[in-house]
Design an enzyme around this catalytic site. Structure first.
Site, mmCIF file in Angstrom:
data_model
loop_
_atom_site.group_PDB
_atom_site.id
_atom_site.type_symbol
_atom_site.label_atom_id
_atom_site.label_comp_id
_atom_site.label_asym_id
_atom_site.label_seq_id
_atom_site.Cartn_x
_atom_site.Cartn_y
_atom_site.Cartn_z
ATOM 1 N N GLU A 256 19.908 11.819 74.846
ATOM 2 C CA GLU A 256 21.130 12.099 74.072
ATOM 3 C C GLU A 256 21.116 13.592 73.807
ATOM 4 O OE1 GLU A 256 23.311 9.750 73.187
ATOM 5 O OE2 GLU A 256 22.136 8.054 73.876
ATOM 6 N N CYS A 295 26.178 16.084 66.546
ATOM 7 C CA CYS A 295 26.340 16.010 68.006
ATOM 8 C C CYS A 295 27.757 15.608 68.381
ATOM 9 C CB CYS A 295 25.332 15.046 68.599
ATOM 10 S SG CYS A 295 25.380 13.417 67.847
HETATM 11 P P1 NAP Z 1 15.609 20.515 70.358
HETATM 12 O O1 NAP Z 1 15.122 21.858 70.029
HETATM 13 O O2 NAP Z 1 15.864 20.176 71.770
HETATM 14 O O3 NAP Z 1 14.521 19.505 69.741
HETATM 15 C C1 NAP Z 1 14.725 18.133 69.749
HETATM 16 C C2 NAP Z 1 13.395 17.438 69.561
HETATM 17 O O4 NAP Z 1 12.577 17.665 70.698
HETATM 18 C C3 NAP Z 1 12.598 17.927 68.362
HETATM 19 O O5 NAP Z 1 11.939 16.837 67.759
HETATM 20 C C4 NAP Z 1 11.590 18.856 69.016
HETATM 21 O O6 NAP Z 1 10.422 19.006 68.263
HETATM 22 C C5 NAP Z 1 11.301 18.103 70.279
HETATM 23 N N1 NAP Z 1 10.703 18.884 71.330
HETATM 24 C C6 NAP Z 1 10.903 20.188 71.624
HETATM 25 N N2 NAP Z 1 10.152 20.529 72.703
HETATM 26 C C7 NAP Z 1 9.486 19.411 73.079
HETATM 27 C C8 NAP Z 1 8.545 19.126 74.114
HETATM 28 N N3 NAP Z 1 8.164 20.057 74.977
HETATM 29 N N4 NAP Z 1 8.032 17.877 74.192
HETATM 30 C C9 NAP Z 1 8.427 16.915 73.330
HETATM 31 N N5 NAP Z 1 9.298 17.139 72.320
HETATM 32 C C10 NAP Z 1 9.828 18.366 72.214
HETATM 33 O O7 NAP Z 1 16.940 20.163 69.580
HETATM 34 P P2 NAP Z 1 17.253 20.409 68.029
HETATM 35 O O8 NAP Z 1 17.443 21.857 67.835
HETATM 36 O O9 NAP Z 1 16.279 19.675 67.174
HETATM 37 O O10 NAP Z 1 18.642 19.637 67.856
HETATM 38 C C11 NAP Z 1 19.884 20.189 68.159
HETATM 39 C C12 NAP Z 1 20.390 19.678 69.480
HETATM 40 O O11 NAP Z 1 20.370 18.251 69.501
HETATM 41 C C13 NAP Z 1 21.829 20.051 69.726
HETATM 42 O O12 NAP Z 1 21.952 20.535 71.024
HETATM 43 C C14 NAP Z 1 22.607 18.736 69.576
HETATM 44 O O13 NAP Z 1 23.761 18.648 70.347
HETATM 45 C C15 NAP Z 1 21.597 17.752 70.013
HETATM 46 N N6 NAP Z 1 21.877 16.441 69.425
HETATM 47 C C16 NAP Z 1 22.373 15.458 70.220
HETATM 48 C C17 NAP Z 1 22.643 14.201 69.687
HETATM 49 C C18 NAP Z 1 23.164 13.098 70.545
HETATM 50 O O14 NAP Z 1 23.176 11.968 70.078
HETATM 51 N N7 NAP Z 1 23.592 13.357 71.756
HETATM 52 C C19 NAP Z 1 22.403 13.953 68.336
HETATM 53 C C20 NAP Z 1 21.907 14.979 67.555
HETATM 54 C C21 NAP Z 1 21.648 16.224 68.111
HETATM 55 P P3 NAP Z 1 10.243 20.251 67.246
HETATM 56 O O15 NAP Z 1 11.348 20.167 66.265
HETATM 57 O O16 NAP Z 1 8.901 19.991 66.691
HETATM 58 O O17 NAP Z 1 10.339 21.475 68.106
#
Ligand code: NAP
Length: 515
Positions: A256, A295
């Site tokens: 997602e 999102c």
């Molecule tokens: P993100 O930086 O991609 O992080 C998402 C999750 O992935 C966090 O728990 C992060 O952990 C983890 N993560 C990062 N690198 C990783 C790796 N190498 N291995 C495993 N896990 C890893 O996104 P965000 O900044 O938290 O959230 C914002 C984004 O989420 C936006 O782009 C938004 O559109 C999207 N989003 C989408 C939806 C949907 O349903 N489509 C819903 C909500 C948000 P850490 O925080 O510990 O780095």
């Protein structure tokens, strides 16, 4: 400052080292740290798989549904304390925090209810049985059974409660132990909920596992029966999709990701009409709720060229009326973005969009001398087809008005430039415009929200994700699918075709006879 904990291998654990500092984004105050360095993730996965899995699979769907109901109650009982955490650690207004927490408890309750529609067997029959040969003796039946692995859930920072609960509800009901990893910047809410769940003793040992801090080598320990449901940016998703767990060992992944959700105003909607006003109200909420860190937030607004200036003016007025500031003061209706990194990213995003548009209200400047504040920002495109509006999600209170010629074809072409969305909304009271557009857009959108004066007082607005409807979208949005009632269980289950002697198969795997 307190160090947040993980609950893995049946015990609370604190990571070594400094961890990541969590802040109050209204005040910049340091609140605590989250880190999971040195915690044995391989042992945690084994514990979940070997202890939690069998314990959950020994329960019926109805029993697991009852556990979800209890969990909902456990979280709801601490609603006030959780709201305070949302205000402090996530920069949520009280309303934003409620949205997250009530979304969590509501989804758990919904799945407790959906469980009532499931049979009292370890499997779920999928469709009717089939005669497979000339003789009726040779018979086939599809069934769903729980996978014998762990449901690993990696969540984004923006919905620490709801994001965790909606994934957990589907996996636990399907019969899989969960390992929850929240987005680190706002992990305080998820950690408090983890403590509530563990302290309640509602779930069997090993069924709930919680990793607070960086993922580290967690995903190296996924095997063929495990699943990763990931929510986050497409950049992170890109790195995860190619891990050996998925391309070599066959673990499942559901993504997602980002979405440039669009909202289309139909050519029949006159400025000042009820539907026009509804559009403005919904758009203003979608831009500012959770400070645009949602999102499903509306990123692109398609308005007929002759209506676009009036729409931009009305929407700017609505956005300017929203008081932005420290969410500890309940007069403020929009809070900060989550942290300094997020602020920088939003400022850069506005700067890029502004290169091809006129700023109608707001702008990239940081508001105030502390905290992570930016004004609700609306831009009016010079050329709706310019790449910049369809390329990158600006994850903050920002949207662009894109004038179009009022035709279904141009509206569809513009929406499709986003390369796949979670939700697209259409506002029109015409009979054919929304339907014709919906048919063109359905392959590009996980959800279509068709609004107008007939549902003005009944619809939720496009940004609300309902447990009974699917959430996820094609292409850029990740290609994933969650929720949708019992459809949400399928990611955690194996569909198996059983072939053999009719009476054996019907007795063991067929649909129970209607009472
Ligand atoms: P993100 O930086 O991609 O992080 C998402 C999750 O992935 C966090 O728990 C992060 O952990 C983890 N993560 C990062 N690198 C990783 C790796 N190498 N291995 C495993 N896990 C890893 O996104 P965000 O900044 O938290 O959230 C914002 C984004 O989420 C936006 O782009 C938004 O559109 C999207 N989003 C989408 C939806 C949907 O349903 N489509 C819903 C909500 C948000 P850490 O925080 O510990 O780095």
């Amino acid at each position: 400052m307190s160090a947040l904990q993980s609950y893995l291998s049946g015990k609370w654990q604190t990571g070594q080292g400094d961890g990541h500092t969590l802040i109050d984004p209204s005040t910049d105050e340091k609140l605590g740290t989250a880190g999971a360095q040195g915690i044995d993730r391989a042992a945690a996965m084994t514990h979940a798989r070997d202890v939690g899995g069998p314990a959950l699979r020994a329960l019926s769907f109805a029993e697991r549904g009852a556990l979800l109901k209890e969990l909902s109650g456990v979280i709801h009982a601490e609603r006030e304390a959780l709201i305070e955490i949302g205000i402090t650690n996530a920069g949520n207004t009280r309303g934003d925090a409620k949205f997250d927490i009530d979304g969590a408890t509501g989804t758990l309750m919904a799945y407790a209810h959906f469980a009532k529609g499931l049979p009292d067997t370890a499997h779920i029959p999928d469709g009717d049985g089939l005669q497979l040969g000339r003789s009726p003796r040779f018979h086939g039946q599809h069934i769903w059974v729980a996978r014998q692995g762990v449901a690993v859930h990696v969540n984004a920072f923006n919905f620490p409660a709801w994001g965790m609960a909606e994934k957990m509800a589907c996996a636990l009901l399907a019969g899989l132990p969960v390992l929850e990893k929240p987005g680190t910047p706002t992990a305080m809410m998820a950690e408090r909920i983890a403590h509530l769940i563990v302290d309640s003793g509602v779930l069997p040992e090993g069924a709930f596992n919680f990793l607070c801090g960086e993922a580290g080598d967690l995903l190296d320990h996924l095997g063929p029966q495990d699943c990763l449901a990931f929510t986050g940016s497409s950049g992170t998703a890109r790195k995860l999709r190619i891990l050996p767990a998925f391309i070599e060992r066959g673990a499942r992944i559901n993504v997602e990701a980002d979405s440039l959700n669009a909202s289309v105003l139909g050519p029949d909607v006159e400025p000042g009409s009820d539907t026009f006003d509804l559009f403005v109200r919904d758009a203003a909420r979608e831009i500012t709720q959770k400070t645009g860190q949602k999102c499903t937030a509306t990123r692109r607004i398609m308005a007929p060229a002759e209506t676009a200036p009036a729409l931009a003016e009305a929407l700017a007025e609505a956005l300017q009326a929203i008081k932005v500031g420290d969410v500890h003061d309940s007069n403020h209706r929009m809070g900060p973005v989550t942290n300094g990194d997020q602020l920088t990213s939003v400022q850069e995003g506005i700067g890029t969009l502004a290169g091809a548009s006129k700023i109608v209200t707001g702008g990239a400047e940081r508001l105030g001398d502390r905290g992570c504040f930016v004004a609700p920002t609306l831009l009016l495109a010079e050329d709706a087809h310019a790449d910049v509006f369809h390329a990158d999600e600006v994850f903050g209170p920002v949207s662009s008005v894109l004038p179009y010629d009022g035709s279904v074809d141009e509206a569809a072409a513009l929406v499709q430039r986003g390369l796949g969305s979670l939700v697209t909304s259409v506002y029109s009271d015409d009979r054919s415009f929304p339907v014709d557009l919906a048919l063109q857009l359905a392959p590009w959108s996980g959800r279509l929200y068709l609004s107008g004066k007939r549902i003005a007082d009944h619809g939720t607005g496009p940004g609300i994700v309902l447990p009974s409807m699917v959430h996820g979208g094609p292409g850029r949005a990740g290609g994933g699918e969650e929720l949708g009632g019992l459809r949400g269980l399928q990611f955690y289950m194996q569909r198996t075709a059983i072939q053999g002697f009719k009476s054996t198969i019907e007795a063991a795997f067929g649909k129970p006879a209607a009472e």
